[in-house]
Enzyme design. Sequence first.
Site, PDB file in Angstrom:
ATOM      1  N   SER A  53      39.534  49.788  31.346  1.00 56.99           N
ATOM      2  CA  SER A  53      39.070  48.425  31.095  1.00 56.99           C
ATOM      3  C   SER A  53      40.178  47.455  30.708  1.00 56.99           C
ATOM      4  O   SER A  53      39.939  46.250  30.631  1.00 56.99           O
ATOM      5  CB  SER A  53      38.003  48.430  29.991  1.00 56.99           C
ATOM      6  N   LYS A  64      40.643  44.552  32.921  1.00 57.60           N
ATOM      7  CA  LYS A  64      39.792  43.368  32.817  1.00 57.60           C
ATOM      8  C   LYS A  64      40.596  42.133  32.408  1.00 57.60           C
ATOM      9  O   LYS A  64      40.154  40.999  32.622  1.00 57.60           O
ATOM     10  CB  LYS A  64      38.667  43.606  31.811  1.00 57.60           C
ATOM     11  N   SER A 101      33.322  44.233  26.637  1.00 56.43           N
ATOM     12  CA  SER A 101      33.938  44.956  27.758  1.00 56.43           C
ATOM     13  C   SER A 101      32.953  45.125  28.905  1.00 56.43           C
ATOM     14  O   SER A 101      32.871  46.183  29.544  1.00 56.43           O
ATOM     15  CB  SER A 101      34.476  46.318  27.318  1.00 56.43           C
TER      16      SER A 101
END
Length: 386
Positions: A51, A54, A111
Amino acid sequence: MLRPLIAALLIAAPAWAQDFQTTAGSAIVVDHNTGQVLLAKNADVPLPPASMSKLMTLNMAFEALEDGRLTMETELPVSEHAASFGGSTMFLDPRDRVTVEDLIRGIVVLSGNDATVVIGEALSPDGTEDGFADMMTTRARELGMDDSVFRNASGWPEPGHVMSMRDLAILAERFVTEFPQYYPYFAETEFAFDGRSPANRFNRNPLLRLGIGADGLKTGHTQEAGYGLVGSATQGDRRVTFVVSGLETEAARREESERIVNWAFLQFAEANLLQDTSNPVAEASVFMGELATVPLVPEEAVTMLLPITGRQDVTGEITYEGPLEAPIAAGTQLATLTLSHPGVEAVEIPLLAATDVPRAGPLRRIQIAGTRVAGEVLGAALERFQ
């Protein structure tokens, strides 16, 4: 030919804290003020970023906000594809239309895999997540992130979706310097979007509640990547940015991240070097100029981060492509001064011409040519006696 003019090229300075070892599989630590890399371990190896990737989706969103393609109040639709994601989510469904601000907070704090896909599909040139991934990869190259390839918007495990720790650090530094108006989102500790999942409202960044100056940025975890964190913290006038990956547990991520922050702040201090930018550090020979040499001065005052324990020299090496031929205008970069200290990545400082050096007039050119011929004759004569 170069002739050093000052002794500052050998500067007494503390020694490197060489014993520090990180338990992360890969890591990088950057001092924000100086840009120096304090620690690098497998920093240029492309790895699954989970993540943490991101952050690239957020970069694209912030750029779109800046150029007017999006506003914070823009409402974006949720596709069936976006709503299909599991893992960390905002629990969006296709009936939703969500503001860009809520999506940003959903990405940073929660997230949200679904939120990243909503942003990606909106900004994609063809409306697909694949198109957005290609767009991110192209933009990454433009930003100097040469080890990043994106296959999706969220960091969902997919072959070939990789980033290096250095690339992630480039992104982190970019948020601080280029998007300060959006940076406070990274310090938010919770976001209860529409009350949909009270248990999922907390920011996973373990440093935000420790009182060590941490104010960002993004955690990551998959089975393949392990536990990682892109972090940043301020203490006093300094900011440190770091990336760690490949840790085995959440606890290890928290402990190692805090250890890195404390080490970076407590074991280093700024040293002001070459503060007088009018004071030449060397002279370079000039061919066919009214002056035989040109003094070289640093482009700007130099501040270097150095360890606080022990004593050792900072060494300087000047490189340039010669011979330098007149005319030369004052302010032209002619050389580079590389300052080195054991264990810290070298710092490069452009060296500029301190004065104009006009091209030699006819009489001066004759004098130079005569000197050169005399030197060649003397050299030939010496060779005959060897």
